[in-house]
Motif scaffolding. Structure first.
Motif, short mmCIF file in Angstrom:
data_model
loop_
_atom_site.label_atom_id
_atom_site.label_comp_id
_atom_site.label_asym_id
_atom_site.label_seq_id
_atom_site.Cartn_x
_atom_site.Cartn_y
_atom_site.Cartn_z
N MET A 1 -7.69 54.03 16.38
CA MET A 1 -7.43 55.18 17.19
C MET A 1 -5.89 55.55 17.18
SD MET A 1 -8.21 56.40 21.03
CE MET A 1 -10.02 56.03 20.96
N ASP A 2 -5.66 57.16 17.11
CA ASP A 2 -4.16 57.32 16.92
C ASP A 2 -3.42 57.35 18.20
OD1 ASP A 2 -4.40 57.55 14.19
OD2 ASP A 2 -5.18 59.67 14.40
N VAL A 3 -4.09 58.30 19.41
CA VAL A 3 -3.84 58.48 20.48
C VAL A 3 -4.73 58.56 21.54
CG1 VAL A 3 -2.26 60.21 21.84
CG2 VAL A 3 -2.03 60.09 19.53
N LEU A 4 -4.36 57.91 22.71
CA LEU A 4 -5.12 57.96 24.03
C LEU A 4 -4.38 58.90 25.17
CD1 LEU A 4 -7.51 56.97 25.83
CD2 LEU A 4 -6.18 54.94 26.39
N VAL A 5 -4.97 59.67 25.46
CA VAL A 5 -4.30 60.63 26.52
C VAL A 5 -4.95 60.25 27.93
CG1 VAL A 5 -4.50 63.11 27.47
CG2 VAL A 5 -4.76 62.86 25.10
N LEU A 6 -3.72 59.62 28.44
CA LEU A 6 -4.04 59.03 30.08
C LEU A 6 -3.78 59.81 31.01
CD1 LEU A 6 -5.08 56.01 30.65
CD2 LEU A 6 -2.63 55.39 30.43
N CYS A 7 -4.63 60.22 31.84
CA CYS A 7 -4.30 61.22 33.14
C CYS A 7 -4.35 59.80 34.31
CB CYS A 7 -5.47 62.19 33.30
SG CYS A 7 -5.92 63.16 31.99
N ILE A 8 -3.34 60.30 35.11
CA ILE A 8 -3.00 59.47 36.10
C ILE A 8 -3.37 59.96 37.54
CG2 ILE A 8 -1.32 57.65 37.30
CD1 ILE A 8 -1.72 57.39 34.29
N ASP A 9 -3.94 59.35 38.36
CA ASP A 9 -4.26 59.61 39.88
C ASP A 9 -4.01 58.37 40.58
OD1 ASP A 9 -5.24 60.49 42.14
OD2 ASP A 9 -7.39 60.21 41.78
N ARG A 10 -2.93 58.35 40.97
CA ARG A 10 -2.18 56.91 41.34
C ARG A 10 -2.93 56.66 42.83
NH1 ARG A 10 3.97 55.48 42.78
NH2 ARG A 10 3.80 53.34 42.63
N ASP A 11 -3.14 57.71 43.63
CA ASP A 11 -3.71 57.49 44.90
C ASP A 11 -5.06 57.63 45.14
OD1 ASP A 11 -3.60 60.14 44.28
OD2 ASP A 11 -2.68 60.86 46.32
N ASP A 12 -5.83 57.77 44.15
CA ASP A 12 -7.35 57.70 44.01
C ASP A 12 -7.98 58.95 44.63
OD1 ASP A 12 -9.78 56.79 43.31
OD2 ASP A 12 -10.09 55.50 45.18
N ASP A 13 -7.45 59.96 44.42
CA ASP A 13 -8.18 61.29 44.84
C ASP A 13 -9.53 61.40 44.38
OD1 ASP A 13 -6.22 62.01 46.38
OD2 ASP A 13 -4.99 63.19 45.02
N LEU A 14 -9.81 60.97 43.04
CA LEU A 14 -10.99 61.11 42.35
C LEU A 14 -12.17 60.29 43.06
CD1 LEU A 14 -9.96 60.80 38.76
CD2 LEU A 14 -11.20 62.78 39.76
N GLY A 15 -11.77 59.03 43.62
CA GLY A 15 -12.64 58.23 44.42
C GLY A 15 -12.81 58.76 45.83
N ARG A 16 -11.67 59.28 46.25
CA ARG A 16 -11.93 59.36 47.92
C ARG A 16 -12.47 60.65 47.98
NH1 ARG A 16 -7.49 60.74 50.26
NH2 ARG A 16 -6.15 60.71 48.49
N LYS A 17 -12.16 61.86 47.26
CA LYS A 17 -12.76 63.15 47.51
C LYS A 17 -14.06 63.56 46.68
CE LYS A 17 -7.96 64.57 48.46
NZ LYS A 17 -7.12 65.75 48.25
N ALA A 18 -13.92 63.06 45.65
CA ALA A 18 -15.16 63.37 44.56
C ALA A 18 -16.31 62.23 44.37
CB ALA A 18 -14.61 63.71 43.34
#
Length: 363
Positions: free
Chosen positions: A1-18
Motif C-alpha cells: 500500500m502507498d498511503v494510509l490516511v490516519l484520522c486522529i481523535d485523541r480524546d475518544d469522542d467517537l467512543g464516548r458520543k457515538a
C-alpha cells in the motif's frame, strides 16, 4: 500500500458520543462514523477531521495511488493513557496494511501532539489540519495556553505575583490605606521574585520532602527539624527586634552596624538550629549502622562558622559604636581579639575532622 490516511481523535469522542469502537477502517465505515458522531454532537470538531480525511483519501485515489483510510481514537484521559491506546491501534494498522507512508489528519495541536509516536513507527508524508473557518487557530491557541499554564513553574511564576498583588491591594483598600498599597505590592512582588531568582523555592521544596520522608520513616531527624525550625524563628525575631530598636533610636548608626546588631543577637540561635538538624542526622545514621565521615564533622563546622560571625559582629560594633552598645568590653586590640577567634574557629574545625574520622574508624 502507498498511503494510509490516519484520522486522529485523541480524546475518544467517537467512543464516548457515538459509541463506535476504533480503529475505523475504510471509506464507507468512516462516512457512517461521521454521520453517527454528527448526529450525536453536530458541533464536535472530530466530524470535520474525518470528513477532511475522506477528502484526502478521495484525492489520493484520483491520483491512482493505493490508499486506505482509518480513524483511531484514544481515551478521555488525554495523555499517557490515550496515547498508549492510539499507539496500539497504529501498530495494528501498520502490521495489517504495511503502508509506505501515512498522512495524518487532525483538528488541532492537541491531536498533533502524538506525531512523534507515529513518526517513530512509519514515515509521515503529510499533515492536514482541519479547522472550522469561523474559529481558525482557536483550538490550537487554547491548547497551547492550557499546556503553558499547566506547567507548575510557569503557572507559579505568573499567577502568584498577580494574586499576591490583588490580595495586598484589596487588604489595604479595606483598611482604608490604599495609599500604601502600591509600596506594599512592589515590596511583596520584589521579595517573591528575589526568592525565586535565588532558588530558595527549590531549597524549601527539598527540605519539605526530607521532612515528610523523616516523618513517614519515623526518624529522629523529624523532631530535630521541628526544633531547628523553632530556633530559626526565635533567632529571626530576636535579631529583628534588636535591629528595629536601634533603627528607630535617636542615633543613626548606619546599615552596616544595624546588620551587625542583627547578627550579634541571632547568630547563636541559628548555630543551635543547624547543630540540631545535624545531630538528628547523626543519630539516625548511628541507629542505621551507617558511617558518614562528613556528618560527624558538620556540627563543629557550624559552631566554628557561628564563632566567626559573632566575633566579627563584636569587632565591628565595638570599633564603630563603643560604649553606646551593651556589648562585651574587649580588652586589648580588637584585631587581636578577631584573630584569636579565627584561630579558635580553625581549631574547632580540626577537632571536628579528627573526631569524625575516629568515629567512622571505630564502626
Amino acid at each position: 500500500m502507498d498511503v494510509l490516511v490516519l484520522c486522529i481523535d485523541r480524546d475518544d469522542d467517537l467512543g464516548r458520543k457515538a459509541r463506535i469502537e476504533s480503529p475505523i477502517v475504510g471509506r464507507a465505515a468512516n462516512v457512517e462514523a461521521t454521520l453517527k458522531l454528527g448526529l450525536a454532537d453536530p458541533e464536535d470538531s472530530d466530524v470535520n477531521t474525518i470528513l477532511g480525511g475522506i477528502q484526502v483519501y478521495d484525492e489520493l485515489v484520483s491520483q491512482g495511488k493505493a490508499v486506505e483510510i482509518a480513524s483511531v481514537a484514544g481515551d478521555p484521559n488525554v495523555g499517557l493513557v490515550s496515547d498508549g491506546k492510539i499507539a496500539h491501534q497504529i501498530d495494528h494498522l501498520i502490521e495489517r496494511f504495511r503502508p509506505e507512508g501515512v498522512v495524518v489528519v487532525s483538528d488541532g495541536a492537541e491531536d498533533e501532539a502524538i506525531l512523534p509516536i507515529i513518526q517513530s513507527r512509519v514515515k509521515v508524508d503529510g499533515v492536514k489540519r482541519v479547522l472550522v473557518k469561523q474559529s481558525h487557530n482557536l483550538e490550537s491557541t487554547y491548547y497551547l495556553l492550557k499546556q503553558v499554564f499547566r506547567d507548575p513553574k510557569i503557572s507559579h511564576t505568573f499567577f502568584i505575583p498577580i494574586g499576591l498583588a490583588l490580595l495586598i491591594y484589596s487588604t489595604f483598600s479595606f483598611l482604608g490605606r490604599s495609599d500604601f498599597a502600591v509600596v506594599a505590592i512592589l515590596a511583596a512582588v520584589g521579595v517573591y521574585l528575589l526568592f525565586r531568582g535565588l532558588g530558595l523555592d527549590d531549597f524549601i521544596e527539598s527540605t519539605k520532602q526530607t521532612f515528610k520522608g523523616n516523618l513517614r520513616r519515623g526518624k529522629v531527624a523529624f523532631v530535630t527539624y521541628v526544633l531547628a525550625a523553632v530556633l530559626v524563628l526565635i533567632a529571626t525575631i530576636q535579631g529583628s527586634v534588636r535591629f528595629w530598636d536601634y533603627y528607630t533610636g535617636e542615633i543613626w548608626y548606619g546599615y552596616i552596624v544595624l546588620i551587625m546588631v542583627f547578627v550579634y543577637y541571632s547568630v547563636w540561635w541559628y548555630v543551635a538550629a543547624g547543630i540540631c538538624v545535624n545531630l538528628g542526622k547523626i543519630l539516625d545514621l548511628y541507629l542505621e549502622g551507617v558511617g558518614d565521615e562528613r556528618a560527624y564533622s558538620y556540627p563543629f563546622f557550624i559552631l566554628a562558622t557561628g564563632l566567626i560571625f559573632w566575633s566579627a559582629s563584636v569587632f565591628i560594633l565595638a570599633s564603630s559604636a563603643g560604649m553606646a552598645f551593651p556589648f562585651p568590653i574587649i580588652s586589648g586590640s580588637n584585631t587581636e581579639y578577631l584573630a584569636a577567634s579565627a584561630a579558635l574557629s580553625i581549631a574547632i574545625s580540626l577537632i571536628g575532622v579528627k573526631i569524625s574520622r575516629r568515629m567512622v574508624g571505630r564502626r
